[in-house]
Design an enzyme around this catalytic site. Structure first.
Site, PDB file in Angstrom:
ATOM      1  N   ALA A 141      94.276   7.370  41.313  1.00  0.00           N
ATOM      2  CA  ALA A 141      93.936   6.605  40.115  1.00  0.00           C
ATOM      3  C   ALA A 141      93.079   5.417  40.542  1.00  0.00           C
ATOM      4  O   ALA A 141      92.938   5.129  41.733  1.00  0.00           O
ATOM      5  CB  ALA A 141      95.192   6.126  39.394  1.00  0.00           C
ATOM      6  N   MET A 142      92.522   4.721  39.542  1.00  0.00           N
ATOM      7  CA  MET A 142      91.639   3.591  39.814  1.00  0.00           C
ATOM      8  C   MET A 142      91.913   2.477  38.824  1.00  0.00           C
ATOM      9  O   MET A 142      91.999   2.708  37.623  1.00  0.00           O
ATOM     10  CB  MET A 142      90.165   4.046  39.728  1.00  0.00           C
ATOM     11  CG  MET A 142      89.164   2.952  39.973  1.00  0.00           C
ATOM     12  SD  MET A 142      89.360   2.248  41.629  1.00  0.00           S
ATOM     13  CE  MET A 142      88.785   0.576  41.328  1.00  0.00           C
ATOM     14  N   GLU A 143      92.015   1.248  39.350  1.00  0.00           N
ATOM     15  CA  GLU A 143      92.498   0.097  38.594  1.00  0.00           C
ATOM     16  C   GLU A 143      91.441  -0.651  37.817  1.00  0.00           C
ATOM     17  O   GLU A 143      91.625  -1.830  37.511  1.00  0.00           O
ATOM     18  CB  GLU A 143      93.178  -0.887  39.557  1.00  0.00           C
ATOM     19  CG  GLU A 143      92.222  -1.654  40.492  1.00  0.00           C
ATOM     20  CD  GLU A 143      92.044  -1.029  41.849  1.00  0.00           C
ATOM     21  OE1 GLU A 143      91.632  -1.732  42.782  1.00  0.00           O
ATOM     22  OE2 GLU A 143      92.325   0.177  41.990  1.00  0.00           O
ATOM     23  N   ASN A 144      90.308  -0.032  37.468  1.00  0.00           N
ATOM     24  CA  ASN A 144      89.259  -0.739  36.741  1.00  0.00           C
ATOM     25  C   ASN A 144      89.850  -1.658  35.669  1.00  0.00           C
ATOM     26  O   ASN A 144      90.741  -1.259  34.926  1.00  0.00           O
ATOM     27  CB  ASN A 144      88.329   0.261  36.045  1.00  0.00           C
ATOM     28  CG  ASN A 144      88.005   1.448  36.907  1.00  0.00           C
ATOM     29  OD1 ASN A 144      87.361   1.325  37.924  1.00  0.00           O
ATOM     30  ND2 ASN A 144      88.480   2.615  36.492  1.00  0.00           N
ATOM     31  N   GLU A 161      84.766   2.531  43.059  1.00  0.00           N
ATOM     32  CA  GLU A 161      85.294   2.066  44.339  1.00  0.00           C
ATOM     33  C   GLU A 161      85.178   3.191  45.365  1.00  0.00           C
ATOM     34  O   GLU A 161      85.564   4.332  45.079  1.00  0.00           O
ATOM     35  CB  GLU A 161      86.762   1.657  44.215  1.00  0.00           C
ATOM     36  CG  GLU A 161      87.270   0.976  45.466  1.00  0.00           C
ATOM     37  CD  GLU A 161      88.709   0.465  45.358  1.00  0.00           C
ATOM     38  OE1 GLU A 161      89.227  -0.082  46.342  1.00  0.00           O
ATOM     39  OE2 GLU A 161      89.315   0.628  44.286  1.00  0.00           O
ATOM     40  N   HIS A 190     101.436   0.771  40.016  1.00  0.00           N
ATOM     41  CA  HIS A 190     100.500   0.299  41.044  1.00  0.00           C
ATOM     42  C   HIS A 190      99.169  -0.120  40.421  1.00  0.00           C
ATOM     43  O   HIS A 190      98.663  -1.227  40.687  1.00  0.00           O
ATOM     44  CB  HIS A 190     100.279   1.415  42.068  1.00  0.00           C
ATOM     45  CG  HIS A 190      99.329   1.058  43.164  1.00  0.00           C
ATOM     46  ND1 HIS A 190      99.747   0.604  44.399  1.00  0.00           N
ATOM     47  CD2 HIS A 190      97.968   1.069  43.221  1.00  0.00           C
ATOM     48  CE1 HIS A 190      98.700   0.353  45.156  1.00  0.00           C
ATOM     49  NE2 HIS A 190      97.605   0.641  44.473  1.00  0.00           N
ATOM     50  N   GLU A 191      98.604   0.736  39.588  1.00  0.00           N
ATOM     51  CA  GLU A 191      97.289   0.411  39.010  1.00  0.00           C
ATOM     52  C   GLU A 191      97.393  -0.764  38.042  1.00  0.00           C
ATOM     53  O   GLU A 191      96.489  -1.605  37.978  1.00  0.00           O
ATOM     54  CB  GLU A 191      96.692   1.641  38.325  1.00  0.00           C
ATOM     55  CG  GLU A 191      96.574   2.868  39.209  1.00  0.00           C
ATOM     56  CD  GLU A 191      95.866   2.625  40.538  1.00  0.00           C
ATOM     57  OE1 GLU A 191      95.001   1.737  40.608  1.00  0.00           O
ATOM     58  OE2 GLU A 191      96.190   3.317  41.520  1.00  0.00           O
TER      59      GLU A 191
END
Length: 877
Positions: free
Chosen positions: A266-269, A125, A301-302
């Site tokens: 962080a990243m929500e993959n 992203e 959140h993620e």
């Protein structure tokens, strides 16, 4: 002069993709300097001109082979450019196979596939997937993925991707293979891959429907015992989402990986969240109470993105707040339920005012749903996230919690598995509740912070109290004309005894004191008011506005003592202190005496807060903390840097000197003697104790140094250690160097803790801070290629040390420009995020304006400058 300027992307130009992708099959042969990626895409034409070419995004890819329906192509059947692969005359439905080679080791941008230490990881992203393989890299192209990972078994025993692990095979020769399948269609920005030699912490969660979910956190070896709080936060967030919104996790496994080099938090993959290690790793000796709260919030959140972002995603990047604003709102609600709702609300408002309000009033102002961008990475902003969350919160206020939940259910029923828009979300909310939200939707398209002015009049004969409400939003870039917004305001009236009066207006009873301001000017009259009341307005900060009232200092002191709404009680103190400091700054800038007038009454109000045993210690700590120098500057027509710093420091010293006995009593009463626990109750006591310590040492003299050093030496947790060290960084004397050296000696091998050490020195208000910061860029623990290091040193100095960054000689601006230019060639995304403070140059005196402009002009003139930095610098000018 630049002739090849980056192109602007506009919402008005959106067109659906010419081809959709039904399924993706990816194979990675992992090598640090040459990874070969084979991609097999099942495509079909769904739009565009019949017979038109197939255009795929791609950057920094070494194309090895192209096949269509099994047949190898050669030019001129296709062509490549710097950012695309074009296949001419494709079939209406086709299987496209490409093989490319990439160099993850050389990828300092940390976008796409890169190497962190010895681990492979990805960040796709917003547009990183095009750096992995050729693909229509846009969020409205959703497909199922099958991913095969092949690598050295000793170097990469753990190989992860999205979805479920369907097979593992020993390939011989020291190599192995793992295959992952994700059954849920997703856009390419949610693709993830991790491979490395990692330790694992495992737990389980049973969903409300009975599914057993395996939960795993992967970290570098030696960090396993610092994952407990993150795992606990994940389990609590999964349970909360079921109980609050009825949203259940949908796969049998959920993985988190902590990495050292990461551009974001962080990243929500889907099913494979990748985290900046600082937001996973924590224990009492290495993490502060703020760290624990951040971990809880960001893990939630993620995870919450699984539904608000993954199951339903964005049609295009202009709709980014569709997922981010909504998910920030959800994580704020979660943290409020886990901790103290009033304290969390105050913390969120402080962050909004520190980051989003200046953005709204500056050259980079944009709506929650932007109209245009040059580089999408620049729109991961406080406006999209935090103001977007405020818009969602106002929607819940208008509809009620039950109505909001009904709207969310309808949203998922309509759009599960789709890429949609902010309009689709608002439509679901409106339809589920039979409400017309067309006026309210202006919040999405209109930039700027609304200013609401409230004036009052009391008619003793009629026992009537009338408020006149006026709203105005100032012109912002690209929006000279503004329309009135729908602003929900919660209002209270306090009687002489400090209690809330019953509210009946000329139009009937008010539900919870809620007034709807929808026009430029409105009046509301309250009846049967026996005496002139004290007004409390925008309780709970129900709308993200700047508020002007005719409240007197006495009114504010009364609200500080009596308001039943905790936010309004805190806000009264902030406004009171701001008034004092503004008056003193204005006087000092005019050559008059700089001591705040009326400060004795304010000190008395602080004393009342300290001695009110009904108040939560965490709330007290916030209530006695003065507004920041940056906030005070935002309230003035010209930011008088040195005067603001001097006035605020003087007021802190006076409060500390006048209330010594009270602060010592607060320290003693809030000593935490039981073993450390990251609970809200303990954190509140530590916060109040350390706030008291800060006031007692506000003169930074010899006695302050001694008291802070004693606290530093006694500290048995990182919260108290950092609180004491932050004071010691300001003092002159042997205590400062002794504490800094002791901290460095103990923690030099812990990257996350050393970031705190860098940041404390970067924000010190001492005259020699910049020379220390420059020296620290040569420290063995500093690495300009690591985003956390840059943020902790360069970012902290530029964004959180106004008096030294804005030095009269421009040395701070020169240092930042030098840092940005160096960083831009390595990591443009991080470089661009350092630039925001220069964009406010119009707010300062003429000399500083010229110096800040010069720094921006030097950056723009760099011959090879990224789109990221060019957009921020050029718009700032």
């Amino acid at each position: 002069m630049k002739t090849d300027l980056p192109q602007t992307v506009r919402l008005a130009d959106y067109e659906p993709p010419a081809f959709s992708v039904d399924a993706v099959d990816l194979t990675f042969d992992l090598e640090p300097q040459r990874t070969v990626v084979t991609a097999v895409l099942q495509l079909r034409r769904t739009g565009g001109a019949p017979g038109g070419p197939l255009v795929l995004d791609g950057e920094n890819l070494d194309l090895l082979e192209v096949l269509v329906n099994g047949k190898k192509l050669s030019p001129p059947a296709y062509e490549t450019s710097e950012d695309a692969l074009t296949v001419f005359d494709p079939p209406e439905a086709l299987t496209l196979e490409t093989r490319v080679a990439i160099n993850p080791k050389a990828n300092t941008r940390l976008e796409g596939l890169y190497v962190s230490n010895t681990m492979f990881c990805t960040q796709c992203e917003a547009e990183g997937f095009r750096r992995i393989t050729y693909f229509p890299d846009r969020p409205d192209v959703m497909a199922t993925y099958r991913v095969t990972l092949r690598g050295d078994k000793a170097a990469y025993p753990v190989m992860l991707s999205n979805g479920n692990n369907v097979s593992n095979t020993d390939l011989g020769g020291g190599r192995h293979e793992a295959v992952w399948e994700d059954p849920f269609p997703k856009p390419s920005y949610l693709f993830a891959l991790v491979a490395g030699d990692l330790a694992m912490v495992e737990d389980r969660f049973k969903t409300q429907s009975g599914r057993d979910v395996t939960l795993r956190i992967f970290v570098e070896h030696g960090n396993e015992d610092r994952c407990d709080y993150a795992m606990d936060s994940l389990i609590r967030s999964m349970r909360w989402d079921e109980e609050r919104f009825g949203l259940e996790y949908d796969l049998d496994i959920f993985n988190i990986v902590a990495v050292s080099d990461f551009n974001m938090g962080a990243m929500e993959n889907k099913s494979l969240n990748v985290f900046n290690a600082k937001y996973i790793l924590a224990d009492a000796s290495t993490a502060t109470d703020a760290d624990f709260a951040n971990i809880e919030s960001i893990v939630a959140h993620e995870y919450f993105h699984n539904w608000t972002g993954n199951r339903v995603t964005c049609r295009d990047w202009f709709q980014l707040s569709l997922k981010e604003g909504l998910t920030v709102f959800r994580d704020q609600e979660f943290s409020s339920d886990q901790r103290s709702r009033p304290v969390k609300r105050i913390q969120d408002v402080r962050a909004l005012r520190a980051r989003q309000f200046p953005e709204d009033s500056g050259p980079l102002s944009h709506p929650v749903r932007p109209d245009a961008y040059i580089e999408i990475n620049n729109f991961y902003t406080a406006t999209v996230y935090e103001k977007g969350a405020e818009v969602i919160g106002m929607m819940q206020t208008l509809l009620g919690q039950d109505g909001f939940n009904d709207g969310l259910r309808l949203y998922f029923e309509r759009h599960d598995g789709q890429a949609v828009t902010c309009d689709d979300f608002v439509a679901a909310m409106a339809d589920a509740n039979g409400k017309d939200l067309s006026h309210f939707k202006r919040w999405y398209s209109q930039s700027g912070t609304p200013e609401v002015t409230v004036t009052s009049a009391y008619d003793a004969g009629k026992k009537a109290y009338t408020l006149t409400l006026e709203q105005m939003t100032r012109p912002t870039p690209g929006q000279s004309e503004k329309q009135p917004l729908h602003i929900p305001l919660r209002i209270g009236l306090l009687g002489a005894n400090g209690g809330d009066l019953d509210l009946v207006s000329d139009s009937g009873a008010l539900d919870g004191g809620l007034v709807h301001l929808t026009e430029e000017r409105q009046t509301v009259t309250f009846t049967n008011i026996p005496d002139r009341p004290v007004l409390s307005v925008n309780r709970g900060f129900g709308a993200p506005i700047a508020l002007n009232t005719d409240q007197t200092d006495a009114d504010l002191a009364f609200l500080m003592a009596h308001d039943s709404d905790p936010f309004a009680r805190w806000e009264a103190g902030q406004q009171y202190a701001t008034r004092l400091m503004k008056a003193a700054v204005t006087a000092m800038a005019s050559g008059e005496a700089g001591d705040p007038k009326g400060q004795d009454a304010f000190v008395a109000a602080v004393k009342n807060i300290l001695e009110d045993n009904s108040l939560d210690p965490a709330f007290k700590a916030l209530a006695i903390t003065l507004p920041t120098e940056e906030f005070v500057g935002e309230q003035l027509p010209v930011v008088h840097v040195d005067e603001i710093h001097a006035v605020r420091a003087a007021l802190r010293r006076k409060i500390g000197a006048d209330l010594q006995a009270e602060f010592r009593a607060a320290m003693a009463a809030n000593e935490v003697r039981e073993p450390f626990a990251p609970t809200a109750e303990q954190a509140g006591r530590r916060a109040l104790r350390n706030a008291a310590l800060a006031y007692l040492t506000a003169d930074y003299g010899p006695e302050a140094a001694k008291l802070a050093k004693e606290s530093f030496d006694r500290a048995d947790n990182m919260t108290d250690t950092i609180a004491a060290l932050s004071i010691l960084t300001e003092v002159d004397g042997p205590e400062r160097s002794a504490a800094l050296e002791a901290f460095e000696t103990r923690w030099k091998d812990n990257a996350q803790v050393m970031d705190k050490w860098f940041a404390l020195q970067a924000v010190a208000s001492r005259p020699d801070t910049l020379s220390h910061v420059k020296a620290l860029t040569k420290h063995p623990c500093f690495d300009i290629r690591n985003p956390n290091k840059v943020r902790s040193l360069v970012g902290a100095f530029a964004m959180a040390n106004p008096v030294r960054f804005h030095a009269k000689d421009g040395s701070g601006y020169t240092f930042l420009a030098d840092s940005v230019i160096e960083l831009d060639s390595l990591n443009p995304q991080v470089a661009a995020r350092m630039l925001g403070t220069l964009g406010s140059w119009r707010r300062y005196d003429a000399d500083r304006q010229a110096l800040m402009r010069s720094a921006l002009e030097r950056i723009v003139a760099v011959p090879v400058l990224s789109k990221d930095s060019y957009e921020i610098a050029s718009k700032s000018l």
